[in-house]
Write a protein that holds these residues in place. Structure first.
Motif, PDB file in Angstrom:
ATOM      1  N   ILE A  98      48.691  47.253  25.572  1.00 15.98           N
ATOM      2  CA  ILE A  98      48.419  46.525  26.823  1.00 15.98           C
ATOM      3  C   ILE A  98      49.661  45.756  27.250  1.00 15.98           C
ATOM      4  N   GLN A  99      50.311  45.088  26.317  1.00 11.13           N
ATOM      5  CA  GLN A  99      51.541  44.354  26.646  1.00 11.13           C
ATOM      6  C   GLN A  99      52.622  45.299  27.164  1.00 11.13           C
ATOM      7  N   ARG A 100      52.765  46.463  26.544  1.00  5.74           N
ATOM      8  CA  ARG A 100      53.757  47.445  26.981  1.00  5.74           C
ATOM      9  C   ARG A 100      53.462  47.915  28.406  1.00  5.74           C
ATOM     10  N   MET A 101      52.184  48.158  28.703  1.00  6.60           N
ATOM     11  CA  MET A 101      51.809  48.592  30.048  1.00  6.60           C
ATOM     12  C   MET A 101      52.059  47.485  31.077  1.00  6.60           C
ATOM     13  N   ILE A 102      51.792  46.231  30.704  1.00  4.33           N
ATOM     14  CA  ILE A 102      52.082  45.106  31.604  1.00  4.33           C
ATOM     15  C   ILE A 102      53.583  45.029  31.863  1.00  4.33           C
ATOM     16  N   ASP A 103      54.375  45.123  30.805  1.00 10.97           N
ATOM     17  CA  ASP A 103      55.836  45.077  30.951  1.00 10.97           C
ATOM     18  C   ASP A 103      56.309  46.182  31.888  1.00 10.97           C
ATOM     19  N   ASN A 104      55.787  47.401  31.710  1.00 14.02           N
ATOM     20  CA  ASN A 104      56.187  48.524  32.559  1.00 14.02           C
ATOM     21  C   ASN A 104      55.789  48.310  34.011  1.00 14.02           C
ATOM     22  N   SER A 105      54.591  47.780  34.242  1.00 12.36           N
ATOM     23  CA  SER A 105      54.134  47.519  35.602  1.00 12.36           C
ATOM     24  C   SER A 105      55.060  46.519  36.289  1.00 12.36           C
ATOM     25  N   PHE A 106      55.378  45.458  35.579  1.00 10.67           N
ATOM     26  CA  PHE A 106      56.282  44.434  36.110  1.00 10.67           C
ATOM     27  C   PHE A 106      57.636  45.063  36.456  1.00 10.67           C
ATOM     28  N   LEU A 107      58.195  45.848  35.532  1.00 12.38           N
ATOM     29  CA  LEU A 107      59.508  46.454  35.760  1.00 12.38           C
ATOM     30  C   LEU A 107      59.492  47.466  36.906  1.00 12.38           C
ATOM     31  N   LEU A 108      58.412  48.225  37.050  1.00 13.94           N
ATOM     32  CA  LEU A 108      58.314  49.176  38.167  1.00 13.94           C
ATOM     33  C   LEU A 108      58.389  48.457  39.508  1.00 13.94           C
ATOM     34  N   VAL A 109      57.749  47.305  39.595  1.00 18.80           N
ATOM     35  CA  VAL A 109      57.780  46.528  40.842  1.00 18.80           C
ATOM     36  C   VAL A 109      59.162  45.921  41.058  1.00 18.80           C
ATOM     37  N   VAL A 110      59.745  45.362  40.011  1.00 19.42           N
ATOM     38  CA  VAL A 110      61.078  44.746  40.117  1.00 19.42           C
ATOM     39  C   VAL A 110      62.121  45.783  40.528  1.00 19.42           C
ATOM     40  N   GLN A 111      62.021  47.007  40.008  1.00 20.24           N
ATOM     41  CA  GLN A 111      63.003  48.046  40.316  1.00 20.24           C
ATOM     42  C   GLN A 111      63.003  48.459  41.779  1.00 20.24           C
ATOM     43  N   LYS A 112      61.962  48.138  42.517  1.00 22.67           N
ATOM     44  CA  LYS A 112      61.885  48.459  43.946  1.00 22.67           C
ATOM     45  C   LYS A 112      62.458  47.338  44.821  1.00 22.67           C
ATOM     46  N   MET A 113      62.845  46.230  44.198  1.00 21.32           N
ATOM     47  CA  MET A 113      63.366  45.076  44.942  1.00 21.32           C
ATOM     48  C   MET A 113      64.858  45.249  45.208  1.00 21.32           C
ATOM     49  N   PRO A 114      65.390  44.467  46.159  1.00 23.62           N
ATOM     50  CA  PRO A 114      66.841  44.494  46.384  1.00 23.62           C
ATOM     51  C   PRO A 114      67.595  44.132  45.094  1.00 23.62           C
ATOM     52  N   LYS A 115      68.791  44.688  44.936  1.00 24.85           N
ATOM     53  CA  LYS A 115      69.592  44.526  43.718  1.00 24.85           C
ATOM     54  C   LYS A 115      69.742  43.063  43.306  1.00 24.85           C
ATOM     55  N   ARG A 116      69.984  42.186  44.256  1.00 29.02           N
ATOM     56  CA  ARG A 116      70.192  40.760  43.972  1.00 29.02           C
ATOM     57  C   ARG A 116      68.963  40.162  43.284  1.00 29.02           C
ATOM     58  N   GLU A 117      67.764  40.479  43.805  1.00 30.04           N
ATOM     59  CA  GLU A 117      66.531  39.966  43.212  1.00 30.04           C
ATOM     60  C   GLU A 117      66.268  40.608  41.853  1.00 30.04           C
ATOM     61  N   GLN A 118      66.557  41.908  41.741  1.00 27.99           N
ATOM     62  CA  GLN A 118      66.391  42.600  40.460  1.00 27.99           C
ATOM     63  C   GLN A 118      67.216  41.926  39.379  1.00 27.99           C
ATOM     64  N   THR A 119      68.483  41.698  39.681  1.00 27.37           N
ATOM     65  CA  THR A 119      69.401  41.118  38.691  1.00 27.37           C
ATOM     66  C   THR A 119      68.909  39.757  38.240  1.00 27.37           C
ATOM     67  N   SER A 120      68.501  38.926  39.179  1.00 27.84           N
ATOM     68  CA  SER A 120      68.009  37.587  38.855  1.00 27.84           C
ATOM     69  C   SER A 120      66.794  37.657  37.928  1.00 27.84           C
ATOM     70  N   LEU A 121      65.847  38.513  38.262  1.00 27.64           N
ATOM     71  CA  LEU A 121      64.630  38.624  37.455  1.00 27.64           C
ATOM     72  C   LEU A 121      64.900  39.232  36.080  1.00 27.64           C
ATOM     73  N   LEU A 122      65.749  40.237  36.036  1.00 30.49           N
ATOM     74  CA  LEU A 122      66.047  40.878  34.754  1.00 30.49           C
ATOM     75  C   LEU A 122      66.813  39.940  33.825  1.00 30.49           C
ATOM     76  N   LEU A 123      67.670  39.089  34.392  1.00 27.25           N
ATOM     77  CA  LEU A 123      68.348  38.081  33.567  1.00 27.25           C
ATOM     78  C   LEU A 123      67.365  37.080  32.992  1.00 27.25           C
ATOM     79  N   LYS A 124      66.423  36.645  33.798  1.00 30.00           N
ATOM     80  CA  LYS A 124      65.395  35.717  33.328  1.00 30.00           C
ATOM     81  C   LYS A 124      64.515  36.382  32.272  1.00 30.00           C
TER      82      LYS A 124
END
Length: 128
Positions: A98-124
């Motif tokens: 379940i945790q892995r699926m949540i992580d993947n869902s979050f990352l799928l959404v983040v990957q569709k964001m503009p690069k600047r927002e992606q970088t900020s979120l992935l660093l956090k």
């Protein structure tokens, strides 16, 4: 995982928020205004028992594979059935999965964001 553990895990994601835009009883989890999960009570199977239902975004090929592996994972309820799965929190799906699926869902959404927002979120995400 129970509903409270799922809720806590979802809100632990960077900049995650929860609201109820569809009305009381359906929690919608978003990152920067984009939905990556919902959590609500639902009946399964065919009204026999009441469990919490977790909707998560998923890669289409993986979505079908997970449905074959776990009877408690079904096509996304009230969602695009190709891109979303519903996980019935009946205790049959391991917490780590379940945790892995949540992580993947979050990352799928983040990957569709503009690069600047992606970088900020992935660093956090990597700092947590």
């Amino acid at each position: 995982m129970d509903a409270q553990q799922v809720h806590d895990y979802l809100l632990n994601k960077p900049e995650a928020s929860v609201g109820q835009p569809f009305g009381e009883g359906v929690d919608v989890y978003k990152v920067k205004g984009k939905m990556f999960a919902t959590l609500a009570r639902g009946k399964y199977p065919a009204g026999e028992a009441v469990f919490w239902w977790l909707n998560l975004k998923c890669d289409p090929d993986e979505a079908f594979m997970l449905r074959d592996l776990f009877p408690a994972i079904r096509p996304g309820y009230h969602m695009d059935k190709r891109l979303w799965n519903t996980v019935v929190l009946d205790g049959s799906v391991p917490a780590g999965e379940i945790q892995r699926m949540i992580d993947n869902s979050f990352l799928l959404v983040v990957q569709k964001m503009p690069k600047r927002e992606q970088t900020s979120l992935l660093l956090k995400l990597s700092a947590s």
